[in-house]
Design an enzyme around this catalytic site. Structure first.
Site, PDB file in Angstrom:
ATOM      1  N   ASP A  45     -10.519  44.533  55.700  1.00 26.68           N
ATOM      2  CA  ASP A  45      -9.727  45.260  54.690  1.00 26.68           C
ATOM      3  C   ASP A  45      -8.589  46.098  55.269  1.00 26.68           C
ATOM      4  O   ASP A  45      -8.033  46.960  54.575  1.00 26.68           O
ATOM      5  CB  ASP A  45     -10.629  46.185  53.845  1.00 26.68           C
ATOM      6  CG  ASP A  45     -11.548  45.401  52.934  1.00 26.68           C
ATOM      7  OD1 ASP A  45     -11.282  44.194  52.749  1.00 26.68           O
ATOM      8  OD2 ASP A  45     -12.513  45.981  52.417  1.00 26.68           O
ATOM      9  N   ASP A 265       6.612  53.619  80.475  1.00 27.88           N
ATOM     10  CA  ASP A 265       7.593  52.712  79.876  1.00 27.88           C
ATOM     11  C   ASP A 265       7.350  52.789  78.376  1.00 27.88           C
ATOM     12  O   ASP A 265       6.360  52.251  77.875  1.00 27.88           O
ATOM     13  CB  ASP A 265       7.369  51.293  80.416  1.00 27.88           C
ATOM     14  CG  ASP A 265       8.387  50.290  79.892  1.00 27.88           C
ATOM     15  OD1 ASP A 265       9.074  50.584  78.901  1.00 27.88           O
ATOM     16  OD2 ASP A 265       8.481  49.189  80.481  1.00 27.88           O
ATOM     17  N   ASP A 276      14.194  51.422  75.212  1.00 26.85           N
ATOM     18  CA  ASP A 276      13.241  50.856  76.185  1.00 26.85           C
ATOM     19  C   ASP A 276      13.474  51.585  77.512  1.00 26.85           C
ATOM     20  O   ASP A 276      14.340  51.190  78.287  1.00 26.85           O
ATOM     21  CB  ASP A 276      13.493  49.346  76.296  1.00 26.85           C
ATOM     22  CG  ASP A 276      12.526  48.662  77.260  1.00 26.85           C
ATOM     23  OD1 ASP A 276      11.565  49.310  77.714  1.00 26.85           O
ATOM     24  OD2 ASP A 276      12.748  47.469  77.553  1.00 26.85           O
ATOM     25  N   HIS A 359      17.226  42.922  80.228  1.00 28.83           N
ATOM     26  CA  HIS A 359      17.186  41.998  79.095  1.00 28.83           C
ATOM     27  C   HIS A 359      17.980  42.631  77.966  1.00 28.83           C
ATOM     28  O   HIS A 359      18.185  43.846  77.933  1.00 28.83           O
ATOM     29  CB  HIS A 359      15.736  41.733  78.670  1.00 28.83           C
ATOM     30  CG  HIS A 359      14.925  42.985  78.464  1.00 28.83           C
ATOM     31  ND1 HIS A 359      14.985  43.725  77.309  1.00 28.83           N
ATOM     32  CD2 HIS A 359      14.079  43.660  79.292  1.00 28.83           C
ATOM     33  CE1 HIS A 359      14.187  44.778  77.419  1.00 28.83           C
ATOM     34  NE2 HIS A 359      13.633  44.775  78.619  1.00 28.83           N
ATOM     35  N   HIS A 366      12.805  42.831  73.602  1.00 27.01           N
ATOM     36  CA  HIS A 366      13.413  41.718  74.344  1.00 27.01           C
ATOM     37  C   HIS A 366      14.264  41.000  73.314  1.00 27.01           C
ATOM     38  O   HIS A 366      13.799  40.105  72.616  1.00 27.01           O
ATOM     39  CB  HIS A 366      12.349  40.802  74.944  1.00 27.01           C
ATOM     40  CG  HIS A 366      11.560  41.465  76.040  1.00 27.01           C
ATOM     41  ND1 HIS A 366      10.469  40.908  76.630  1.00 27.01           N
ATOM     42  CD2 HIS A 366      11.744  42.659  76.683  1.00 27.01           C
ATOM     43  CE1 HIS A 366       9.996  41.721  77.567  1.00 27.01           C
ATOM     44  NE2 HIS A 366      10.757  42.794  77.613  1.00 27.01           N
ATOM     45  N   ARG A 411       9.267  52.015  88.606  1.00 32.96           N
ATOM     46  CA  ARG A 411      10.339  51.332  87.861  1.00 32.96           C
ATOM     47  C   ARG A 411      11.182  52.408  87.212  1.00 32.96           C
ATOM     48  O   ARG A 411      10.662  53.452  86.795  1.00 32.96           O
ATOM     49  CB  ARG A 411       9.743  50.385  86.809  1.00 32.96           C
ATOM     50  CG  ARG A 411      10.803  49.720  85.929  1.00 32.96           C
ATOM     51  CD  ARG A 411      10.297  48.497  85.131  1.00 32.96           C
ATOM     52  NE  ARG A 411       9.353  48.821  84.087  1.00 32.96           N
ATOM     53  CZ  ARG A 411       8.060  48.624  84.161  1.00 32.96           C
ATOM     54  NH1 ARG A 411       7.527  48.098  85.263  1.00 32.96           N
ATOM     55  NH2 ARG A 411       7.258  48.953  83.164  1.00 32.96           N
TER      56      ARG A 411
HETATM   57  N1  GLY Z   1       9.045  47.550  77.916  1.00 26.47           N
HETATM   58  C1  GLY Z   1       9.139  46.182  78.223  1.00 26.47           C
HETATM   59  C2  GLY Z   1      10.198  45.934  79.193  1.00 26.47           C
HETATM   60  O1  GLY Z   1      10.642  46.832  79.858  1.00 26.47           O
HETATM   61  O2  GLY Z   1      10.712  44.851  79.287  1.00 26.47           O
HETATM   62 MN    MN Z   2      10.459  48.850  79.347  1.00 26.20          MN
HETATM   63 MN    MN Z   3      12.709  46.500  79.404  1.00 29.57          MN
END
Ligand code: GLY
Ligand code: MN
Ligand code: MN
Length: 446
Positions: A45, A265, A276, A359, A366, A411
């Site tokens: 549900d 991230d 992003d 990207h 994306h 990153r």
């Molecule tokens: N957050 C997904 C990427 O960085 O591509």
């Molecule tokens: Mn990302």
């Molecule tokens: Mn990304």
């Protein structure tokens, strides 16, 4: 509570302009068929929160599930037909108001609107005289079956009726190419999503303290999104220590201990448009010597890559620039040995840098849009938005490098708009360099 002024909502004229641009691409020989998303069951549900399909949203702005848009440029009886869920007073008491066919015409620019049950019967009229059907075959098999059955019937009847369409085309060179080039109104949405997301990351940095759990930092981020009428544009990654080496880590369950880095991230989505952003920072507020060296290399790689986000540069130049800096770093740190060009040629960097440098970004994290055209890396053009996100990751069990590096994952990701001139970093409210991150974190620790 809101820190920034939200951008104006997209207008009927914005959507009309999109339809004109699409009409120009597909011509009067073409017809575009787009399905809305369906509700997805979460458990008994309960549905997952509904998110509209991005192509359908881009063309119509219509927010409800299950609908189908048929866009036939130049059709004299009307170009845009929407098939929508019927009004249903009983269900609307439980689920909320539906626009119905009247609302689809009154608010979403449909020239005609029908209930979904009429789709099969009305489709032949909408396909009549159209040579090319533009739709993403394979995404929705039941819709594919309805449309192809209709085309087949038209073929069978073609001696007496209008000729059947001859070709099915994907959306890569039509609708997706338009989505890749953002309008000013779209950019206002993306700037807003970027600024709020930067604020959210800063909130997480301020809340970080040894012993905090990943989910607690995720909560800081999501609270900022929520206070700005936004939601996460994708599953937020809050990865302490070696969890950062799992590229799509989303469980966010672990405790983050003193001495560890945190990789976050996360990006907020506003009216469909997402940011992003990734930052990697020490939970204690200060980097160890090893963490600092890795962070400095990734930051340098990112700056070199951002400098390539310029009109006329091939998209691949951004990845080449980042890779060169990262491989030099891998050699300087003793992770690899050899000559830079040779290492890149062998792909040796993939052990520590297994993903691309960026990207397209927009309605999808994306986002759609080709990266190569006619076999060549395409050139950046004003209005495109890309992420720039180099990283270095030493897997915790990689005994080919000195133990002090193992389990470090870094990153750094920003969102960059191609302009006529300098790249515009939409996310530059948030510090990226090691010293600026340490300064931000120190300010709350004094
Ligand atoms: N957050 C997904 C990427 O960085 O591509
Ligand atoms: Mn990302
Ligand atoms: Mn990304």
């Amino acid at each position: 509570m809101s820190h920034f002024q939200a951008p104006p909502e997209l207008t009927a004229e914005d959507f009309a302009a999109r339809r004109r641009a699409l009409a120009e691409r597909v011509g009067e020989e073409g017809v575009v068929i787009l399905p809305a998303n369906r509700e997805q069951q979460r458990n008994r549900d309960v549905h997952f929160p509904f998110r509209q399909d991005s192509d359908f949203l881009w063309l119509t702005g219509f927010p409800e599930p299950d609908a189908i848009a048929v866009f036939a440029p130049g059709r004299s009886e009307g170009e845009l037909a929407l098939f929508v869920r019927d009004r249903d007073p009983e269900r609307e008491i439980w689920e909320g108001r539906r626009f119905g066919t009247d609302g689809a015409c009154a608010h979403f620019g449909a020239d005609e609107a029908h209930c979904l049950d009429d789709f099969e019967e009305r489709l032949p009229k909408l396909l009549a005289g159209r040579r090319n059907v533009h739709m993403q075959l394979g995404d929705r098999p039941e819709l594919d079956a309805e449309v192809t059955a209709c085309v087949q019937r038209m073929r069978e009847m073609s001696r007496r009726g209008p000729p059947a369409p001859e070709a099915f085309l994907g959306l890569d060179t039509s609708l997706h190419e338009l989505r890749l080039h953002k309008s000013e109104a779209e950019l206002a949405h993306m700037r807003y999503a970027a600024r709020v997301s930067a604020l959210a990351h800063a909130a997480a940095m301020r809340a970080a303290v040894p012993g905090v759990f990943e989910w607690q930092l995720a909560a800081e981020i999501h609270a900022v999104f929520g206070r700005h009428d936004m939601e996460p544009g994708y599953g937020s990654i809050v990865a302490g220590g070696a969890n950062a080496c799992v590229l799509h880590y989303v469980s966010n369950r672990d405790r983050i201990d003193d001495g560890q880095l945190v990789l976050i991230d996360a990006g907020g989505e506003y009216r469909g448009y997402t940011a992003d952003i990734t930052r990697t920072f020490p939970v204690s507020g200060s980097f160890s010597a090893e963490q600092a060296s890795v962070h400095d290399i990734v930051y340098a790689a990112q700056q070199e890559a951002i400098a390539k986000v310029r009109a006329g540069e091939p998209v691949a130049a951004m990845h080449e620039a980042a890779t060169r800096v990262l491989v030099q770093g891998m050699v300087d740190l003793g992770w690899l040995s050899g000559e830079i060009d040779g290492l890149i040629e062998q792909g040796a960097q993939r052990r520590f840098f297994p993903h691309g440098t960026g990207h397209w970004l927009g309605l999808d994290v994306h986002d759609v849009g080709r990266y190569r055209v006619d076999g060549e890396s395409r050139a950046f053009a004003p209005g495109m938005v890309t992420t720039v996100e180099p990283g270095l990751y030493v897997q915790p069990d990689d005994d080919g490098v000195d133990a002090r590096w193992r389990g470090i994952g870094v990153r750094i990701e920003d969102n960059v708009l191609v302009t006529e001139d300098e790249p515009e970093v939409l996310t530059d409210d948030l510090p990226g360099s090691r010293s600026a991150i340490e300064a931000l974190m120190a300010a709350v620790r004094e």
